[in-house]
Every structure is written in structure tokens, then in C-alpha cells.
Design a protein around this motif. Structure first.
Motif, PDB file in Angstrom:
ATOM      1  N   THR A   1       0.851  -1.192   0.000  1.00  0.00           N
ATOM      2  CA  THR A   1       0.000   0.000   0.000  1.00  0.00           C
ATOM      3  C   THR A   1       0.884   1.238   0.000  1.00  0.00           C
ATOM      4  O   THR A   1       1.769   1.376   0.846  1.00  0.00           O
ATOM      5  CB  THR A   1      -0.913   0.026   1.237  1.00  0.00           C
ATOM      6  N   THR A   2       0.645   2.135  -0.952  1.00  0.00           N
ATOM      7  CA  THR A   2       1.385   3.393  -1.043  1.00  0.00           C
ATOM      8  C   THR A   2       0.477   4.535  -0.581  1.00  0.00           C
ATOM      9  O   THR A   2      -0.659   4.658  -1.052  1.00  0.00           O
ATOM     10  CB  THR A   2       1.847   3.662  -2.487  1.00  0.00           C
ATOM     11  N   SER A   3       0.970   5.350   0.338  1.00  0.00           N
ATOM     12  CA  SER A   3       0.169   6.430   0.905  1.00  0.00           C
ATOM     13  C   SER A   3       0.662   7.800   0.439  1.00  0.00           C
ATOM     14  O   SER A   3       1.872   8.027   0.321  1.00  0.00           O
ATOM     15  CB  SER A   3       0.212   6.378   2.439  1.00  0.00           C
ATOM     16  N   PHE A   4      -0.280   8.690   0.203  1.00  0.00           N
ATOM     17  CA  PHE A   4      -0.021  10.099  -0.103  1.00  0.00           C
ATOM     18  C   PHE A   4      -0.797  10.942   0.905  1.00  0.00           C
ATOM     19  O   PHE A   4      -1.830  10.510   1.428  1.00  0.00           O
ATOM     20  CB  PHE A   4      -0.523  10.455  -1.513  1.00  0.00           C
ATOM     21  N   ALA A   5      -0.309  12.133   1.159  1.00  0.00           N
ATOM     22  CA  ALA A   5      -1.092  13.078   1.959  1.00  0.00           C
ATOM     23  C   ALA A   5      -2.334  13.483   1.178  1.00  0.00           C
ATOM     24  O   ALA A   5      -2.319  13.533  -0.057  1.00  0.00           O
ATOM     25  CB  ALA A   5      -0.249  14.308   2.291  1.00  0.00           C
ATOM     26  N   PHE A   6      -3.412  13.761   1.906  1.00  0.00           N
ATOM     27  CA  PHE A   6      -4.659  14.146   1.241  1.00  0.00           C
ATOM     28  C   PHE A   6      -4.457  15.370   0.343  1.00  0.00           C
ATOM     29  O   PHE A   6      -5.065  15.474  -0.724  1.00  0.00           O
ATOM     30  CB  PHE A   6      -5.728  14.426   2.296  1.00  0.00           C
ATOM     31  N   THR A   7      -3.586  16.285   0.753  1.00  0.00           N
ATOM     32  CA  THR A   7      -3.324  17.467  -0.068  1.00  0.00           C
ATOM     33  C   THR A   7      -2.635  17.113  -1.381  1.00  0.00           C
ATOM     34  O   THR A   7      -2.604  17.930  -2.304  1.00  0.00           O
ATOM     35  CB  THR A   7      -2.448  18.471   0.709  1.00  0.00           C
ATOM     36  N   ASP A   8      -2.088  15.903  -1.471  1.00  0.00           N
ATOM     37  CA  ASP A   8      -1.439  15.438  -2.702  1.00  0.00           C
ATOM     38  C   ASP A   8      -2.328  14.447  -3.448  1.00  0.00           C
ATOM     39  O   ASP A   8      -1.832  13.548  -4.137  1.00  0.00           O
ATOM     40  CB  ASP A   8      -0.092  14.780  -2.376  1.00  0.00           C
ATOM     41  N   LEU A   9      -3.635  14.594  -3.319  1.00  0.00           N
ATOM     42  CA  LEU A   9      -4.584  13.665  -3.934  1.00  0.00           C
ATOM     43  C   LEU A   9      -4.376  13.521  -5.432  1.00  0.00           C
ATOM     44  O   LEU A   9      -4.414  12.415  -5.977  1.00  0.00           O
ATOM     45  CB  LEU A   9      -6.016  14.130  -3.627  1.00  0.00           C
ATOM     46  N   ASN A  10      -4.140  14.622  -6.131  1.00  0.00           N
ATOM     47  CA  ASN A  10      -3.948  14.530  -7.580  1.00  0.00           C
ATOM     48  C   ASN A  10      -2.645  13.815  -7.939  1.00  0.00           C
ATOM     49  O   ASN A  10      -2.555  13.167  -8.996  1.00  0.00           O
ATOM     50  CB  ASN A  10      -4.012  15.922  -8.223  1.00  0.00           C
ATOM     51  N   ASP A  11      -1.637  13.870  -7.058  1.00  0.00           N
ATOM     52  CA  ASP A  11      -0.426  13.069  -7.273  1.00  0.00           C
ATOM     53  C   ASP A  11      -0.744  11.582  -7.123  1.00  0.00           C
ATOM     54  O   ASP A  11      -0.211  10.739  -7.859  1.00  0.00           O
ATOM     55  CB  ASP A  11       0.659  13.464  -6.272  1.00  0.00           C
ATOM     56  N   ALA A  12      -1.613  11.256  -6.166  1.00  0.00           N
ATOM     57  CA  ALA A  12      -2.031   9.864  -5.989  1.00  0.00           C
ATOM     58  C   ALA A  12      -2.769   9.362  -7.225  1.00  0.00           C
ATOM     59  O   ALA A  12      -2.556   8.230  -7.678  1.00  0.00           O
ATOM     60  CB  ALA A  12      -2.916   9.737  -4.754  1.00  0.00           C
ATOM     61  N   LEU A  13      -3.607  10.207  -7.795  1.00  0.00           N
ATOM     62  CA  LEU A  13      -4.310   9.838  -9.021  1.00  0.00           C
ATOM     63  C   LEU A  13      -3.328   9.633 -10.168  1.00  0.00           C
ATOM     64  O   LEU A  13      -3.474   8.715 -10.982  1.00  0.00           O
ATOM     65  CB  LEU A  13      -5.332  10.913  -9.389  1.00  0.00           C
TER      66      LEU A  13
END
Length: 313
Positions: free
Chosen positions: A285-297
Motif C-alpha cells: 500500500t502506497t500512501s499520499f497526503a490528502f493534499t497530494d490527492l492529484n499526485d495519488a491519481l
């Protein structure tokens, strides 16, 4: 909170008012983590048959604490998914959201948030593929395609746990490195040498196919007569074209996976989640900060991340 203002665009993060007090059995959830999945991408593209009104908050799964609603659940940590969340009603890509009671399952307080938010679909799909649908038995030779992905990796582990000798078929050495250790053998590519290895001992008993496309017709010659193929995913193509005389002669069963209709017992869910939390089962599982949501996408669409993707609030 994230807001989608037009189909085929990125989400916008913005501040909004807190959810209204719940009614009609709804619950208010303060979220810790949310999954970022291909179903979310499908919703954002506007390609799904049913579209919510815009602007809309996506997010089809998440984990958080119940802060208002049914008194017995207030303070409980829950997994949120289903019941139209993120598809027909606002989803989990927010610090707080309101969901129906039917959308939650209680999870242990000490389970990692990102893991709990993203595990449900790959975990129960792998279980169903190996158990009620695939009926994997001890000493069977089981081929898993896409074994480095979230669903594929769970299929490898579940088939091995059922006693199968698992052969993982990957496209590259990079994918091979991400295959769970439960696989007895890893083959890179569908070259003639690997096809011979698959056809040894009379062929494989079962195929758990997470990629789709031309997989079934290509592998048909190495499946034992009376064998079976569990059709799970279609990232390599949505259309299956097969020669019917060849399929009938091979006497291979095609078994489609439909997790919408399949009821997963609560005991199965709890036991699998416990195994994941304890490390008996593994899911990258790879986690991103919520503020980096578009990076997660971007990581999801780029395909460079093995396993699941989450954002943490």
C-alpha cells in the motif's frame, strides 16, 4: 474536501461547511484515510452509466471514526464502502462525510488506516477467486496473471494457502520482484520456453486471470482438460475473442467473478483483515497526503505503483 466540477478533469481541494447532523439512520464519519481506485477514475471520467450531479466528492472507500448517528457506533472505527458512497452520494475524499449505516463495517482500532481503507476489494476478490469460485485444491497447479498487482498478489497468496502450487506469470523483471513469496515459480513473458513449462505435467489445473485481453486464448493450450479459468480483470483488454471449437475441445470452464452479487461473510472479512494486520497476508500500500490527492491519481494512472494507493487525512 475534494470536488469534481467536470467530467474528465482533476479534483479541486477546498474548504466547505461541516456535514449537517445525520438523519434517516445516516452516520457522520471523520476520515483517517481513503482509497484511490480505478473505480474512482471511472466515475471521474464520466464513463459510468449513472452519473451524480456536479460538483461531486468522489471516493468509494475509506476508514474513519463515527462521530454522530447510531449511538452504538459513535466512537467506533469503521471501513466505509458500498451503498452508493462515492458513486451516487458524496464519497470519502474528504475530512468528514455522511454515509448510510449499510456502508460501514467495524474494523480493529489498531489496523493501519491506509491498509484498512484499501484492502477490501483486493482481499475479498483474492479470497473468492481461490475459494468459492476457483475452488483451488491441494497440489493443483495454479497460474496467476498480473500477480504483482493488488488483486493478483492476493490471488497468489490465497491460492497458495489453499494448497495450490502457484505459478506467477509477469511481463517484466520489475514485476517479478513484486510477486509475493508464496508463488512457487515466477515466469517472465509468454515465450515458447515458458509455455512449455506451463504445459508440463499435463498443464495447469486453474488460471486466475486478473488482466483479461487475449490471455485465455493464448493460455488455452496449457490448461488441463476439465480445467478452469477465473475471469477477474480486464486491464489488458475488455473483449474476449475465442475459438469455440478450441474451447469445447479443451473442455475448460470460464468462471466470471462478480463481487457485486457475491456476499462476503463478516467472519471472512474480519479474519482476512486480521491476517493482513498481523502480516500473515501482505498487501503493498502506497500512501499520499490528502493534499497530494492529484499526485495519488497520477500514480494510479501511471501504473508505476504496485499494490493499492491511499490518501491520509
Amino acid at each position: 474536501m475534494s470536488r469534481l466540477y467536470d467530467w474528465g478533469t482533476s479534483v479541486v481541494l477546498e474548504q466547505v461547511d461541516a456535514p449537517a447532523p445525520p438523519h434517516n439512520g445516516d452516520l457522520v464519519i471523520e476520515l483517517e484515510a481513503a482509497a484511490v481506485t480505478r473505480l474512482d477514475l471511472g466515475l471521474m471520467s464520466g464513463a459510468l452509466a449513472s452519473k451524480p450531479d456536479l460538483p461531486f466528492t468522489p471516493g468509494t472507500a475509506g476508514v474513519g471514526t463515527v462521530t454522530a448517528g447510531e449511538p452504538e457506533l459513535v466512537g467506533q472505527r469503521v471501513l466505509v464502502r458500498g451503498a452508493g458512497v462515492g458513486l451516487e452520494r458524496p464519497g470519502t475524499w474528504a475530512e468528514r462525510t455522511t454515509v448510510p449505516r449499510s456502508a460501514v463495517r467495524v474494523v480493529p482500532q489498531d489496523t493501519d488506516a491506509a491498509l484498512a481503507a484499501t484492502c477490501y476489494s483486493p482481499m475479498v476478490t483474492g479470497w473468492a477467486a481461490a475459494d468459492p469460485v476457483g475452488r483451488i485444491k491441494a497440489d493443483e497447479r495454479v497460474l496467476v496473471t498480473g500477480p504483482a498487482g493488488a488483486v493478483g498478489s492476493m490471488c497468489v497468496q490465497m491460492a497458495a494457502r489453499a494448497g495450490g502450487r502457484v505459478i506467477a506469470l509477469v511481463r517484466s523483471e520489475k514485476e517479478a520482484a513484486a510477486v509475493p513469496a508464496a508463488a512457487a515459480e515466477v515466469l517472465v513473458g509468454r515465450n515458447s520456453e515458458n509455455m512449455e513449462r506451463l504445459g508440463a505435467y499435463g498443464g495447469v489445473d486453474a488460471v486466475l486471470d486478473t488482466v483479461g485481453g487475449d490471455t485465455v486464448p493464448a493460455l488455452l493450450p496449457v490448461i488441463k482438460p476439465g480445467g478452469r479459468v477465473v475471469l477477474i480483470g480486464y486491464v489488458a483488454g475488455r473483449t474476449l475473442t475465442i475459438d469455440l471449437p478450441a474451447l469445447l475441445t479443451a473442455d475448460v470452464s470460464l468462471l466470471p467473478m462478480n463481487m457485486v452479487r457475491r456476499r462476503v461473510p463478516d467472519t471472512v472479512f474480519r479474519n482476512l483483515l486480521t491476517e493482513l494486520s498481523e502480516g500473515t497476508l501482505r498487501l503493498n500500500t502506497t500512501s499520499f497526503a490528502f493534499t497530494d490527492l492529484n499526485d495519488a491519481l497520477g500514480a494510479l494512472t501511471g501504473g508505476g505503483t504496485a499494490g493499492t494507493i491511499a490518501v491520509t487525512m
